[in-house]
Design a protein around this motif. Structure first.
Motif, mmCIF file in Angstrom:
data_model
loop_
_atom_site.group_PDB
_atom_site.id
_atom_site.type_symbol
_atom_site.label_atom_id
_atom_site.label_comp_id
_atom_site.label_asym_id
_atom_site.label_seq_id
_atom_site.Cartn_x
_atom_site.Cartn_y
_atom_site.Cartn_z
ATOM 1 N N VAL A 119 4.398 21.131 -2.066
ATOM 2 C CA VAL A 119 4.708 19.718 -2.301
ATOM 3 C C VAL A 119 6.199 19.548 -2.616
ATOM 4 C CG1 VAL A 119 4.284 17.731 -3.813
ATOM 5 C CG2 VAL A 119 2.375 19.169 -3.079
ATOM 6 N N PHE A 120 6.733 20.448 -3.422
ATOM 7 C CA PHE A 120 8.112 20.325 -3.869
ATOM 8 C C PHE A 120 9.122 20.975 -2.926
ATOM 9 C CE2 PHE A 120 6.448 20.167 -8.493
ATOM 10 C CZ PHE A 120 6.248 18.802 -8.395
ATOM 11 N N PHE A 121 8.721 22.007 -2.210
ATOM 12 C CA PHE A 121 9.709 22.809 -1.491
ATOM 13 C C PHE A 121 9.576 22.785 0.033
ATOM 14 C CE2 PHE A 121 9.238 25.265 -5.616
ATOM 15 C CZ PHE A 121 10.289 24.601 -6.222
ATOM 16 N N ASP A 122 8.421 22.415 0.572
ATOM 17 C CA ASP A 122 8.281 22.356 2.028
ATOM 18 C C ASP A 122 8.791 21.014 2.547
ATOM 19 O OD1 ASP A 122 7.161 24.815 1.845
ATOM 20 O OD2 ASP A 122 5.153 24.242 2.511
ATOM 21 N N LYS A 123 9.533 21.040 3.632
ATOM 22 C CA LYS A 123 10.108 19.821 4.181
ATOM 23 C C LYS A 123 9.081 19.106 5.077
ATOM 24 C CE LYS A 123 13.877 21.446 2.410
ATOM 25 N NZ LYS A 123 14.927 22.013 3.257
ATOM 26 N N PRO A 124 8.937 17.808 4.926
ATOM 27 C CA PRO A 124 8.015 17.076 5.803
ATOM 28 C C PRO A 124 8.568 16.928 7.216
ATOM 29 C CG PRO A 124 9.193 15.538 4.406
ATOM 30 C CD PRO A 124 9.596 16.913 3.945
ATOM 31 N N GLN A 152 -3.444 16.645 -17.397
ATOM 32 C CA GLN A 152 -3.127 15.845 -16.219
ATOM 33 C C GLN A 152 -1.643 15.972 -15.900
ATOM 34 O OE1 GLN A 152 -5.626 11.897 -16.214
ATOM 35 N NE2 GLN A 152 -4.846 12.194 -18.280
ATOM 36 N N LEU A 153 -1.330 16.159 -14.635
ATOM 37 C CA LEU A 153 0.046 16.244 -14.167
ATOM 38 C C LEU A 153 0.241 15.233 -13.042
ATOM 39 C CD1 LEU A 153 0.449 20.136 -13.869
ATOM 40 C CD2 LEU A 153 1.089 18.692 -15.812
ATOM 41 N N LEU A 154 1.397 14.572 -13.043
ATOM 42 C CA LEU A 154 1.706 13.591 -12.016
ATOM 43 C C LEU A 154 2.982 14.040 -11.308
ATOM 44 C CD1 LEU A 154 1.009 10.883 -10.688
ATOM 45 C CD2 LEU A 154 2.303 9.738 -12.513
ATOM 46 N N ALA A 155 2.879 14.310 -10.013
ATOM 47 C CA ALA A 155 3.991 14.866 -9.241
ATOM 48 C C ALA A 155 4.509 13.858 -8.226
ATOM 49 C CB ALA A 155 3.541 16.140 -8.522
ATOM 50 N N PHE A 156 5.832 13.736 -8.150
ATOM 51 C CA PHE A 156 6.501 12.908 -7.143
ATOM 52 C C PHE A 156 7.438 13.806 -6.341
ATOM 53 C CE2 PHE A 156 5.359 9.985 -10.478
ATOM 54 C CZ PHE A 156 5.124 8.754 -9.868
ATOM 55 N N SER A 157 7.411 13.707 -5.022
ATOM 56 C CA SER A 157 8.298 14.500 -4.174
ATOM 57 C C SER A 157 8.642 13.696 -2.927
ATOM 58 C CB SER A 157 7.621 15.824 -3.789
ATOM 59 O OG SER A 157 8.472 16.616 -2.989
ATOM 60 N N PHE A 158 9.958 13.589 -2.622
ATOM 61 C CA PHE A 158 10.406 12.779 -1.491
ATOM 62 C C PHE A 158 11.509 13.494 -0.724
ATOM 63 C CE2 PHE A 158 8.343 9.634 -4.073
ATOM 64 C CZ PHE A 158 7.836 8.709 -3.165
ATOM 65 N N ASP A 159 11.551 13.222 0.567
ATOM 66 C CA ASP A 159 12.633 13.751 1.380
ATOM 67 C C ASP A 159 13.950 13.118 0.945
ATOM 68 O OD1 ASP A 159 13.122 15.394 3.999
ATOM 69 O OD2 ASP A 159 14.332 13.582 4.186
ATOM 70 N N HIS A 160 15.007 13.926 0.958
ATOM 71 C CA HIS A 160 16.306 13.462 0.466
ATOM 72 C C HIS A 160 16.960 12.447 1.400
ATOM 73 C CE1 HIS A 160 19.031 13.875 -2.804
ATOM 74 N NE2 HIS A 160 18.696 15.107 -3.098
ATOM 75 N N SER A 161 16.410 12.247 2.585
ATOM 76 C CA SER A 161 16.963 11.232 3.483
ATOM 77 C C SER A 161 16.620 9.821 3.033
ATOM 78 C CB SER A 161 16.463 11.449 4.917
ATOM 79 O OG SER A 161 15.056 11.304 4.987
ATOM 80 N N VAL A 162 15.664 9.661 2.110
ATOM 81 C CA VAL A 162 15.279 8.331 1.652
ATOM 82 C C VAL A 162 15.484 8.118 0.155
ATOM 83 C CG1 VAL A 162 13.628 7.949 3.519
ATOM 84 C CG2 VAL A 162 12.839 9.013 1.402
ATOM 85 N N ILE A 163 15.558 9.209 -0.606
ATOM 86 C CA ILE A 163 15.643 9.056 -2.064
ATOM 87 C C ILE A 163 16.459 10.204 -2.649
ATOM 88 C CG2 ILE A 163 14.201 9.519 -4.115
ATOM 89 C CD1 ILE A 163 12.336 7.412 -3.297
#
Length: 457
Positions: free
Chosen positions: A126-131, A153-164
């Motif tokens: 989720v954190f390290f593989d590129k979409p 409970q853990l809440l994870a957010f992960s986004f491509d750097h081209s948008v955020i």
């Protein structure tokens, strides 16, 4: 999300053009990444922007899922894609589609005070593989829960750097939390398209960028040689083959607070200056540091969600002040009015990297208030350690030493330091130098820089 056949229009219902000028660091991703036959960026080489929160208190999963969908649907930058065209790099609007909350149940999410192995195994991709940006969502938002313990409970957010970027990620997470609390699924601040529309004209952008040519002329790459204990010069490209992750001694946070109160600077400004001075103490001369800054130039842009982070160079004060206190203040004054780049790369007019030292202070991810007794707090670096078990891949680096500082926990400074072991065999001397500068800035501001150099070397 969209595929290669996704519609792209010349206009949208709100009157915003469907094709916009490309902005900032993502343009370099378009140049260096993998694109499809239509010119769309398919895989961005930049690292993901992500954060992991530990949730305490009851959580309504259905309400959270609704907040995630509505906020991501309302965030326009998530529906833009980079594309190489005959007229240069562009951002093209895709058919808006929300992200879905992924809910995962595991035997445990926390083990012995750290991320449980099963949770680390799930989160690593989720954190390290590129979409694949033409077929996959631009990000993932995941809720991890322990099967037999609803307090885990853990809440994870992960986004491509081209948008955020890191700043924008904090804005988005707070928007989700606000929507969860209120049920009103709006995003504060104006959209990314409006921000782009208000950039100055090409002449102003070009003239501002050109100012960097003369500014960086006295600081050729990579900078005066570092003379760290046991280190030697690294010919050619730097490699990030060494890593430090974790909390720095508590007195650093206390000294930064003391120096900030004495000078009227922010703690981040003091930390930038302390790092710059510390690097110079171990070098043949003052260091110009590779860094990052956020692209917001006006108060109304503070809430814009987008990839606005811009590479820049922090230059040392000249002439060099005599005392540590004066050096810290002068460094801030020298760098507070650096020319804006307006989303253009300094590389267009002047050498940017590789440099001996890179530094970034990540904006704190504030705790997310989800309800009267429910809060989500950023996980500490030590808690995240299982994510990095085993050897990390060695990759070329833009700096011999790259430092990311984190200030999420009160009274603690955490850091990730990626370094070339040929230049820095052991990070302790450099960390010690940063701490010595911060201590002097807080308690001995009249200490001569030459005397401090004699103390640590």
């Amino acid at each position: 999300m969209s595929t290669d056949s996704t519609d792209s229009t010349d206009s949208t219902d709100d009157g915003t053009a469907g094709t916009l000028p490309a902005y900032g660091m993502p343009v370099r991703g378009l140049a260096n990444g993998e694109s499809d036959s239509d010119g769309y960026l398919r895989r961005n080489p930049a690292e993901m922007a992500w954060n992991l929160f530990r949730v305490s208190g009851p959580l309504d999963t259905a309400r959270l899922a609704a907040a995630v969908e509505q906020v991501t649907l309302a965030t326009d930058v998530l529906h833009l894609r980079l594309r190489a065209t005959e007229d240069g790099p562009k951002l093209e609007r895709q058919r808006p589609a929300p992200l879905k909350l992924e809910t995962v149940e595991l035997p445990a999410v926390v083990t012995d005070g750290r991320l449980a192995p099963a949770a680390a195994a799930f989160l690593t991709p989720v954190f390290f593989d590129k979409p694949d940006l033409r077929h996959d969502p631009v990000g993932r938002i995941c809720l991890l829960r322990a099967a037999d313990d609803d307090t885990q409970q853990l809440l994870a957010f992960s986004f491509d750097h081209s948008v955020i970027d890191g700043w924008a990620l904090g804005l988005l997470t707070r928007a989700v939390a606000g929507a969860y609390r209120s049920g009103e699924y709006s995003v504060r601040g104006r959209g990314f398209a409006a921000y782009l529309g208000d950039l100055p004209g090409e002449d102003v952008r070009r003239q501002s960028l050109a100012r960097w040519t003369g500014l960086l002329q006295p600081y050729p790459l990579p900078g005066p040689a570092l003379r760290l204990p046991g280190g030697r010069g690294a010919p050619g490209q730097f490699l990030g083959d060494g890593t430090f992750d974790g909390a720095l001694p508590d007195r650093l946070a206390a000294d930064l607070t003391g120096a900030a109160q004495r000078t009227g600077l922010s703690r981040a400004e003091v930390l930038f200056a302390a790092t710059a001075l510390a690097a110079g103490l171990w070098a043949d001369g003052a260091q110009a540091l590779l860094s990052l800054r956020h692209g917001h130039a006006k108060p109304e842009d503070v809430l814009v969600i987008g990839p606005l982070v811009e590479p820049c160079v922090l230059v040392p004060p000249h002439p060099e002040p005599r005392t540590v206190g004066d050096w810290i203040t002068a460094h801030c004054r020298t760098n507070e009015a650096l020319p804006p780049t307006y989303g253009r790369s300094i590389r267009e007019v002047a050498p940017l990297a590789p440099r001996n030292v890179g530094v970034n202070v990540l904006p704190p991810a504030r705790p997310l208030v989800l309800g009267p007794v429910t809060k989500a707090t950023t996980a500490a670096r030590d808690f995240l350690a299982p994510l990095w078990e085993g050897e990390r891949p060695v990759a070329p680096s833009t700096a011999a030493v790259w430092i990311n500082y984190y200030m999420d926990r009160p009274g603690t400074i955490e850091a990730t330091i990626t370094y070339d072991t040929r230049v820095l065999p052991d990070p302790d001397p450099l960390i010690g130098a940063v701490m010595a500068v911060a201590a002097a800035a807080a308690h001995e501001p009249e200490l001569a820089v030459t005397e401090l150099r004699n103390r640590i070397r």
